[in-house]
Design an enzyme around this catalytic site. Structure first.
Site, PDB file in Angstrom:
ATOM      1  N   LYS A 156       0.850  -1.189   0.000  1.00 35.26           N
ATOM      2  CA  LYS A 156       0.000   0.000   0.000  1.00 35.26           C
ATOM      3  C   LYS A 156       0.888   1.242   0.000  1.00 35.26           C
ATOM      4  CE  LYS A 156      -4.391   0.916   2.327  1.00 35.26           C
ATOM      5  NZ  LYS A 156      -5.084   0.794   3.616  1.00 35.26           N
TER       6      LYS A 156
HETATM    7  O1  G3P Z   1      -7.454   1.649   5.544  1.00 38.37           O
HETATM    8  C1  G3P Z   1      -7.826   2.821   4.906  1.00 38.37           C
HETATM    9  C2  G3P Z   1      -9.141   3.381   5.334  1.00 38.37           C
HETATM   10  O2  G3P Z   1     -10.150   2.431   5.129  1.00 38.37           O
HETATM   11  C3  G3P Z   1      -9.184   4.000   6.701  1.00 38.37           C
HETATM   12  O3  G3P Z   1     -10.476   4.345   7.081  1.00 38.37           O
HETATM   13  O4  G3P Z   1     -12.035   4.956   8.860  1.00 38.37           O
HETATM   14  O5  G3P Z   1      -9.600   5.516   9.127  1.00 38.37           O
HETATM   15  O6  G3P Z   1     -11.034   6.747   7.503  1.00 38.37           O
HETATM   16  P1  G3P Z   1     -10.800   5.455   8.208  1.00 38.37           P
END
Ligand code: G3P
Length: 217
Positions: free
Chosen positions: A83
């Protein structure tokens, strides 16, 4: 449509696997930190549990460092996806690693051009962040529609992972828009199958079943 869990908690992944519909896992440094476990140990364990792709994120900000970390992580398991954030340095790393056959998930995508650049660089996946856009009063689903449409226009094989998903409506909308994958917290995955009318219907049927004479079971 593929469903991934966005977590580094192996117990949640085990529960997701039990449902029989889990296609992969995404992690990020925040999610790994929450487990309190060493990075390599947790990523290797997840890769051994899940047959599908498992995203593990680099933390260097320069191209050289991203390439070095990406190559290291890619050796840990066959199903690793590296990633990388969509910065100028990140784009160069995506290009270099993709050309060497390393699958890349481009993260922190907030506009369609970032996704297009990543696709041109050979990324296997792009991850538009829905919830974080909605959080700042910027509707996120238009971004998903734009990316899906642009990739279709030019036949890019890069898959769209809807990330930063917060609730089931995000999943419905991403499915309607033709996104390839949604990655979600376990709490969202659990909700996808729930409906109060299903529960009420079962309750009613079971209560009426009691009135049936000579039941075979
Ligand atoms: O892993 C990337 C993403 O899904 C993170 O989500 O909830 O931290 O905005 P969030």
């Amino acid at each position: 449509m593929h469903f991934f869990l966005d977590t580094a908690e192996v117990e949640e992944i085990r529960k997701g696997l039990d449902l029989g519909i889990l296609d992969g896992v995404t992690t990020n440094p925040t999610l790994v930190a929450k487990t309190g476990r060493p990075f390599r140990e947790v990523i290797e364990e997840i890769c051994s549990m899940v047959p599908g792709p498992v995203s593990a994120e680099v933390v260097s900000l320069d191209t050289e460092g991203m390439i070095r970390e990406g190559k290291t992580v890619a050796e840990w398991a066959e199903n690793i996806v590296v990633k990388i954030p969509i910065t100028t340095e990140g784009l160069k790393a995506i290009n270099a690693l993709s050309r060497e056959g390393v699958r890349i998930n481009t993260t922190l995508v907030f506009n369609p051009l970032q996704a297009l650049m990543a696709a041109k660089a050979g990324a296997a996946y792009v991850s538009p962040f829905l919830g974080r856009l909605d959080d700042i009063s910027t509707p996120s689903l238009g971004l998903v529609a734009d990316i899906v449409g642009i990739f279709n226009n030019f036949g890019y094989e890069t898959e769209v992972i809807c990330a930063s998903v917060r609730h089931p409506v995000h999943i419905v909308e991403c499915a309607r828009l033709g996104a390839d994958i949604a990655t979600m917290p376990y709490a969202v995955l659990e909700k996808l199958i729930k409906h109060p009318l299903t529960d009420a219907g079962i309750k009613g049927f079971l209560s009426d079943w009691e009135k049936v004479p000579d039941k075979p079971f």
